[in-house]
Design an enzyme around this catalytic site. Structure first.
Site, PDB file in Angstrom:
ATOM      1  N   ASP A 216      -7.432  11.319   5.828  1.00 50.76           N
ATOM      2  CA  ASP A 216      -6.566  12.178   5.031  1.00 50.76           C
ATOM      3  C   ASP A 216      -5.278  11.439   4.649  1.00 50.76           C
ATOM      4  O   ASP A 216      -4.679  10.746   5.473  1.00 50.76           O
ATOM      5  CB  ASP A 216      -6.235  13.426   5.850  1.00 50.76           C
ATOM      6  N   GLU A 275      -9.018   8.828   1.570  1.00 46.16           N
ATOM      7  CA  GLU A 275      -8.505   9.773   0.581  1.00 46.16           C
ATOM      8  C   GLU A 275      -7.211   9.149   0.066  1.00 46.16           C
ATOM      9  O   GLU A 275      -6.137   9.366   0.615  1.00 46.16           O
ATOM     10  CB  GLU A 275      -8.218  11.150   1.185  1.00 46.16           C
TER      11      GLU A 275
END
Length: 529
Positions: A216, A275
């Site tokens: 993330d 990401e």
């Protein structure tokens, strides 16, 4: 052909391709997938019970969004303990059972890792607050004195992704940085203890058997030296297309080189997926050099509209950027943070066509739970049920992330449609009865059967998914057409039928095709020959 688990062998850096190079990876949003205990919230046991569905769908791996111990200020992306399971999802034993059963079914498991920030209930942060200014624990975060006569102003002008200042002041007068919600303080990745801790977290989950990590905010860990002012208002409009002092700093790459050495310690091709929102695909490619991570999400593709010229330009740019670093391109249409592509593109026909186009491209494809059912965005959720932090910020964001997170319909004619026995944490629309897994199974015209067929063909034929290039063919305006070995994929992004002389036998089409040489509007076809 996609390599299956039983055939997988460790792949040293820089040698033959691994399973992940052309894998189809299915994203599970745990709270919205399946509820095993009737509390209205999806959980790990619910996921375990539905793994055969994912095997039969034909995916290669499952990516699980966060299930760690968390106060849930941002749906689990505020982690209080990276080695514990939040009770709403189950126990560590349940996580182990999911991994083991997935492996038994030939599926791999990728888990979310949230290294940019933690929860304000993380023990490190709570202790940092207790110890006060100048103490060692505060050095693991970004604590700073404020500006102004009495420190009443934030240390710089950075804005939170959720709106408002990216700084919150604590009782002793210092401010801490949070690029997201105030409950999500950013780690200071210059501190050795932070780096050591996350390498330990990696090993904890790798020892449990996970096959990789989706990272993330992979672009956000390192901040520019001195935390300089950006000097701009409306900073949210700059995300993804400009150089920013808090995103995509070169220092992140040394972190991922160290992570790669950890991943390579383990047999079975364990992977890291970034990401990473970068200004361009060339910057994205830096995250997947041979000694860093394995994949990076292609947000440039996700944000491209239903337009042939724009799609072709993005496909070419994506493939061209990844080829020099030897990494596969990834393709994604939807996820838990964006409006579902059926709604973005304006129709189910376009969504189905976009799926066939994506699954014919070389590289790895990501499928977000429910897109195989043709689910639309839920745009009429009552305000009182919304939980997305962005909905509650007065900065113009509309909180539509809740609309793509509504729990899946599995069966039955009334809510919660087999999701569980105790309702669902977000209400499901009445029209979803016709979109359930049960309603679509066996219907050759359904979106679910389209995905099942497409994934079966992709597994059976090496031409789909493999390689790093497409052979573009001449096509009418508004039509994309390319060859992949013995197959041709054509996608008509216009609303009108077009004639394509010499088309081959139809292998699969996203909508009705009467004449093989006539491609209807908003339709994609795989031809053989």
């Amino acid at each position: 052909m996609t390599q299956h688990l039983a055939d997988a062998l460790p792949t040293p850096t820089g040698t033959q391709p691994g399973w992940w190079r052309d894998a189809v990876i299915y994203q599970v949003y745990p709270r919205s997938f399946a509820d095993s205990n009737g509390d209205g919230m999806g959980d790990l046991e619910g996921i375990r019970s539905r793994l055969p569905y994912l095997r039969d769908l034909g995916v290669d791996a499952v990516w699980l969004s966060p299930f760690y111990a968390s106060p849930q200020a941002d749906a689990g992306y505020d982690v209080a303990d990276y080695r514990a399971i939040d009770p709403m999802f189950g126990t560590l034993h349940d996580a182990d059972a999911v991994i083991r059963e997935a492996h038994g079914l030939g599926l791999r498991i990728i888990v979310d890792l949230v290294p940019n920030h933690c929860s304000d209930q993380h023990e490190w942060f709570k202790q940092a607050l207790r110890e006060g200014p100048g103490t060692p624990l505060r050095e693991r975060f970004h604590f700073r004195p404020g500006k102004g006569e009495s420190g009443e102003l934030p240390p710089n002008d950075w804005e939170s992704i959720f709106g408002g200042p990216a700084w919150t002041r604590v009782e002793d007068g210092e401010w801490y940085l949070h690029l997201f919600a105030p409950e999500q303080p950013d780690f200071n990745w210059e501190h050795p203890a932070v780096q050591d801790e996350f390498r330990s977290v990696l090993r904890f989950w790798l020892d449990l058997g996970v096959d990789g990590f989706r990272i993330d905010v992979a672009h956000g860990l390192v901040k520019a030296a001195g935390l300089p002012d950006l000097g701009r208002d409306e900073q949210l409009k700059l995300l993804g297309n400009q150089v920013l002092p808090f995103f995509d700093q070169d220092g992140v790459h040394e972190i991922y080189r160290k992570w790669r050495t950890v991943l390579d310690e383990y047999a079975g091709d364990r992977i890291g997926v970034a990401e990473a929102w970068a200004p361009n695909v060339e910057r994205t490619a830096l995250y997947v050099r041979h000694d860093e991570l394995h994949q990076a999400f292609n947000f440039h593709y996700l944000t491209t509209g239903w337009d042939a010229a724009a799609l072709r330009a993005t496909i070419d740019a994506s493939l061209d950027a990844m080829r020099p670093v030897g990494a596969p391109t990834t393709w994604v249409l939807s996820n838990h943070d964006v409006v579902r592509h059926r709604t973005r593109f304006g129709s189910l026909a376009r969504a189905r066509a976009a799926a066939l186009l994506m699954l014919a491209l070389p590289g790895s494809a990501y499928v977000y739970q429910g897109e195989e059912l043709g689910l639309p965005e839920v745009t009429d959720l009552p305000d009182e049920v919304r939980q997305d932090p962005s909905f509650f910020k007065a900065n113009g964001q509309d909180g539509l992330r809740d609309g793509c997170r509504v729990p899946l319909p599995w069966s039955g004619d009334a809510a919660p449609y087999g999701f569980g026995t105790g309702g669902s944490w977000l209400p499901q629309p009445a029209e979803w009865a016709g979109l359930s897994v049960e309603a679509q199974t066996g219907d050759p015209e359904s979106t679910l059967e389209l995905y099942r067929t497409a994934l079966r063909i992709r597994r059976e034929h090496a031409d789909l998914g493999a390689g790093d290039a497409v052979e573009w063919l001449d096509a009418p305006e508004g039509v994309l057409m390319f060859r992949r070995g013995g197959f041709v994929c054509a996608a008509n992004t216009t609303g009108d039928a077009v004639r394509i002389p010499g088309a081959g036998a139809v292998l699969l089409a996203s909508g009705p095709v009467v004449d093989p040489e006539v491609l209807p509007g908003d339709t994609a076809v795989w031809w053989q020959g």
